[in-house]
Design an enzyme around this catalytic site. Structure first.
Site, short mmCIF file in Angstrom:
data_model
loop_
_atom_site.label_atom_id
_atom_site.label_comp_id
_atom_site.label_asym_id
_atom_site.label_seq_id
_atom_site.Cartn_x
_atom_site.Cartn_y
_atom_site.Cartn_z
N THR A 104 -27.80 75.03 61.92
CA THR A 104 -28.84 74.29 61.21
C THR A 104 -28.55 72.79 61.22
OG1 THR A 104 -27.63 74.83 59.22
CG2 THR A 104 -29.63 76.10 59.62
N ASP A 105 -27.27 72.41 61.40
CA ASP A 105 -26.92 70.99 61.21
C ASP A 105 -27.61 70.08 62.23
OD1 ASP A 105 -25.19 71.79 63.27
OD2 ASP A 105 -23.43 70.78 62.45
N GLY A 124 -12.62 78.30 66.29
CA GLY A 124 -13.88 77.78 65.77
C GLY A 124 -13.75 77.32 64.33
N LEU A 125 -12.54 76.90 63.94
CA LEU A 125 -12.34 76.41 62.57
C LEU A 125 -12.20 74.89 62.56
CD1 LEU A 125 -9.91 79.21 61.32
CD2 LEU A 125 -12.37 79.03 60.90
N GLU A 167 -17.47 63.22 69.95
CA GLU A 167 -17.88 64.54 70.48
C GLU A 167 -19.03 64.37 71.46
OE1 GLU A 167 -16.94 67.71 70.17
OE2 GLU A 167 -15.46 67.56 68.57
N ASP A 188 -19.11 69.66 60.84
CA ASP A 188 -17.65 69.79 60.88
C ASP A 188 -16.98 68.49 60.45
OD1 ASP A 188 -18.40 72.16 61.96
OD2 ASP A 188 -17.65 71.76 63.97
N TYR A 225 -23.61 76.44 73.65
CA TYR A 225 -23.96 75.65 72.46
C TYR A 225 -25.02 74.61 72.83
CZ TYR A 225 -23.36 72.80 68.28
OH TYR A 225 -23.58 72.11 67.12
C1 GLA Z 1 -20.06 74.08 65.69
C2 GLA Z 1 -20.58 72.64 65.66
C3 GLA Z 1 -21.30 72.36 64.33
C4 GLA Z 1 -22.33 73.43 64.01
C5 GLA Z 1 -21.78 74.83 64.20
C6 GLA Z 1 -22.84 75.89 64.10
O1 GLA Z 1 -19.07 74.25 64.74
O2 GLA Z 1 -19.52 71.73 65.84
O3 GLA Z 1 -21.87 71.08 64.37
O4 GLA Z 1 -23.49 73.24 64.80
O5 GLA Z 1 -21.13 74.99 65.45
O6 GLA Z 1 -23.37 75.93 62.83
#
Ligand code: GLA
Length: 385
Positions: free
Chosen positions: A36-37, A124-125, A160, A172, A222
């Site tokens: 959603t971001d 993915g953290l 990024e 993030d 992505y």
């Molecule tokens: C990754 C991206 C974030 C966000 C998530 C999915 O972590 O870095 O900006 O889009 O995926 O919610």
């Protein structure tokens, strides 16, 4: 992490002299509000107690020296005229931050860097946002650039986009910078309104389960989702003046869905619109300590990410479904970009050991992979220590 040991490692690598300064930036886990971001929507992440430590010291040699206790390669890079390094080199994250500072007219003098992280890699953290923010924060402090946290967030995000080449949203970097211990962070990614929400989860703890599935094509997949959402905006703009999908209410969506070019892209939009509502409801549930309601929303989020956004995959589905079957788990869903990575679970504190045993066993039976299980605390954002 043992600070004395880190200092000793720094001296072994770079020699004695003035003592280095220490900084820390956490990783993050997202409770809800996925993909959603970058759509200008809502998210509800937390900063974790594990993250990236950085020891830093100025040098007179006009070079940046990068080393990490997590990677074998070290790099020495001349201050002027550097480029992105080949082969997904981890040094691109701090280097990209320095590059963005340079674009802002802020020149960094020679520095020796030693990084040490305890975020499970590739999970993915947000280990990358953590490296970016700790670098930006430390350099800002060392060079006395007087940038604010919000500037450091944008510099890391630009790193990024421009240097790394991932068109990610702001979640993030924002969570890593602004997180607070024992609080979730509600963020409206369109106007950056944010609010810290106490983690009222009662007897339920946050447990993260790592699928340990290699996230091979994650970055390209992505970016593919980001593009699909832009196409949807383009289609919808024929009748509604929006800039982001996050501006669509459910009602709007029903009115304009016929304009969306394909059933596949319609599914992507359906996810974004519903997920936004789920974040608002989750924030309410968290404030009221309604763990069951939060758990149901987490489950609905995972199902939508599986069926509409198609970013889960069989490994994350197995982890989530196994957790849903356990009566002492209030909620479970994938967290982060997906395509591998982790699930986030709300597990009754009495049953943490049982949970770990069962999830590892069932996951191995189904996939032949070993899951990693962690119970990190919810920690603070980037800081000097
Ligand atoms: C990754 C991206 C974030 C966000 C998530 C999915 O972590 O870095 O900006 O889009 O995926 O919610």
């Amino acid at each position: 992490m043992d600070q004395a040991l880190l200092k000793q490692k720094f001296i072994e690598r770079y020699g004695k002299g003035q003592a280095p300064d220490f900084y820390f930036a956490p990783g993050r886990v997202n409770l809800i509000g996925e993909h959603t971001d970058y759509n200008g929507g809502y998210v509800l992440p937390c900063a974790l107690s594990f993250g990236t430590y950085l020891l830093i010291r100025e040098n007179p040699d006009h070079v940046f020296r990068f080393a990490s206790l997590n990677f074998d390669n070290q790099e020495e890079i001349v201050i002027d005229g550097f480029h992105k390094l080949p082969n997904n080199n981890w040094v691109n994250y701090p280097l990209g931050v320095i590059d963005q500072l340079k674009n802002e007219g802020l020149k960094t003098s020679g520095m020796d860097f030693l990084f040490a992280g305890n975020i499970p890699p590739g999970a993915g953290l947000s280990s990358s946002a953590s490296i970016e923010l700790v670098t930006a924060f430390a350099i800002n402090d060392q060079m006395d650039f007087k940038l604010e946290l919000k500037d450091l967030i944008h510099i890391s995000l630009q790193c990024e986009h421009d240097f790394i080449g991932v068109q990610c949203g702001i979640m993030d970097q924002f969570a890593v910078a602004m997180g607070k211990a024992n609080m979730a962070l509600f963020l409206n990614c369109r106007n950056l309104f944010h609010e810290h929400v106490p983690m009222n989860t009662g007897a339920y703890s946050i447990v993260i389960v790592n699928s340990n599935k290699a996230r091979g094509l994650a970055d390209s997949k992505y970016n593919e989702r980001v593009n699909e959402c832009s196409m949807a905006v383009e289609d919808i703009r024929k009748s509604l003046d929006i800039e982001y999908l996050g501006q669509l209410s459910l009602e709007d969506f029903r009115k304009v869905e016929h304009l969306i070019r394909s059933p596949l892209i319609k599914k992507r939009v359906a996810h974004v619109v519903a997920e936004n509502y789920r974040v608002l409801e989750s924030m309410k549930a968290l404030k009221d300590g309604q763990v069951d309601a939060l758990g149901k929303l987490m489950r609905a989020s995972h199902i939508s990410l599986r069926d509409n956004y198609e970013v889960t995959g069989s490994e994350l589905d197995t982890l989530a479904e196994t957790a849903w079957d356990l009566e002492y788990v209030a909620g479970a869903r994938m967290t982060g970009a997906g395509f591998g990575g982790c699930t986030v679970n709300l597990v009754h504190w009495d049953k943490l050991v049982d949970f770990e045993e069962i999830i590892k066993k069932k996951y191995f039976e189904h996939t032949g992979l070993k899951a990693g299980v962690y119970s990190p605390g919810i920690g603070d954002g980037v800081k000097k220590i």
